[in-house]
Design a protein around this motif. Structure first.
Motif, mmCIF file in Angstrom:
data_model
loop_
_atom_site.group_PDB
_atom_site.id
_atom_site.type_symbol
_atom_site.label_atom_id
_atom_site.label_comp_id
_atom_site.label_asym_id
_atom_site.label_seq_id
_atom_site.Cartn_x
_atom_site.Cartn_y
_atom_site.Cartn_z
ATOM 1 N N GLU A 1 26.410 34.740 33.011
ATOM 2 C CA GLU A 1 26.240 34.968 34.449
ATOM 3 C C GLU A 1 26.504 33.679 35.221
ATOM 4 O O GLU A 1 27.100 33.706 36.303
ATOM 5 C CB GLU A 1 24.838 35.504 34.749
ATOM 6 C CG GLU A 1 24.534 35.696 36.213
ATOM 7 C CD GLU A 1 25.409 36.729 36.916
ATOM 8 O OE1 GLU A 1 25.440 36.709 38.164
ATOM 9 O OE2 GLU A 1 26.057 37.552 36.244
ATOM 10 N N LYS B 1 33.157 32.813 40.733
ATOM 11 C CA LYS B 1 33.136 33.561 41.987
ATOM 12 C C LYS B 1 32.999 32.601 43.169
ATOM 13 O O LYS B 1 33.664 32.740 44.176
ATOM 14 C CB LYS B 1 31.979 34.558 41.979
ATOM 15 C CG LYS B 1 31.919 35.453 43.165
ATOM 16 C CD LYS B 1 30.778 36.441 43.053
ATOM 17 C CE LYS B 1 30.661 37.288 44.300
ATOM 18 N NZ LYS B 1 29.528 38.204 44.229
ATOM 19 N N ARG C 1 30.198 33.254 35.463
ATOM 20 C CA ARG C 1 30.725 34.244 36.410
ATOM 21 C C ARG C 1 30.455 33.801 37.850
ATOM 22 O O ARG C 1 31.346 33.831 38.689
ATOM 23 C CB ARG C 1 30.108 35.620 36.162
ATOM 24 C CG ARG C 1 30.753 36.734 36.999
ATOM 25 C CD ARG C 1 29.961 38.018 36.936
ATOM 26 N NE ARG C 1 28.704 37.949 37.630
ATOM 27 C CZ ARG C 1 28.558 37.982 38.964
ATOM 28 N NH1 ARG C 1 29.609 38.063 39.741
ATOM 29 N NH2 ARG C 1 27.365 37.937 39.513
#
Length: 143
Positions: free
Chosen positions: A130, A137, A133
């Motif tokens: 996460e 992002k 990610r």
């Protein structure tokens, strides 16, 4: 009777081969986990000196890379040894580490206040996937 004995022998032999393959794979997973855990600890120790809540490096991916590194090492050792004592000790050690994380976060909130709170929103506690990610992002949004 002789053919039944051969069949039983063949099945048991196959079970041992499958067991050996599974154990080998679990040992490889354990070794990889240990090596990755060591890498996280080394990176965290190296970056801790210059740590800020606008962190870069491993602290921009997970808030507690050292704790995660130790958890991965413990998990890896359990995967290699695979016995009930190892599983129990692993569970206790990981629980203790997690309680240490919660305690450290309370202290950091008292010490750094809103800055740490914002850091907590940006960077996951332990979930490295996460964290990667979110970092990707965030980079896309800033381009």
């Amino acid at each position: 009777m002789h053919s039944v004995a051969h069949a039983v022998f063949g099945v048991l032999y196959l079970v041992q081969i499958v067991n050996a393959v599974i154990n080998f794979k679990l040992s490889i997973i354990g070794l990889i986990s240990i090596l990755f855990g060591l890498l996280l600890i080394v990176l965290a120790c190296k970056e801790r000196r210059k740590f800020e809540f606008t962190a870069c490096g491993i602290y921009a991916i997970v808030r507690h890379p050292e704790f995660l590194g130790h958890m991965l090492i413990i998990f890896g050792l359990m995967m290699i040894s695979r016995n009930i004592l190892s599983i129990l000790v692993c569970a206790i050690l990981i629980a203790m580490l997690y309680l240490g994380i919660l305690s450290e976060e309370k202290e950091n909130l008292k010490k750094f206040g809103k800055n740490y709170e914002e850091y907590m929103k940006r960077v996951p506690r332990l979930n490295i996937l996460e964290g990667v990610r979110r970092k990707c992002k965030y980079k896309e949004q800033t381009l």
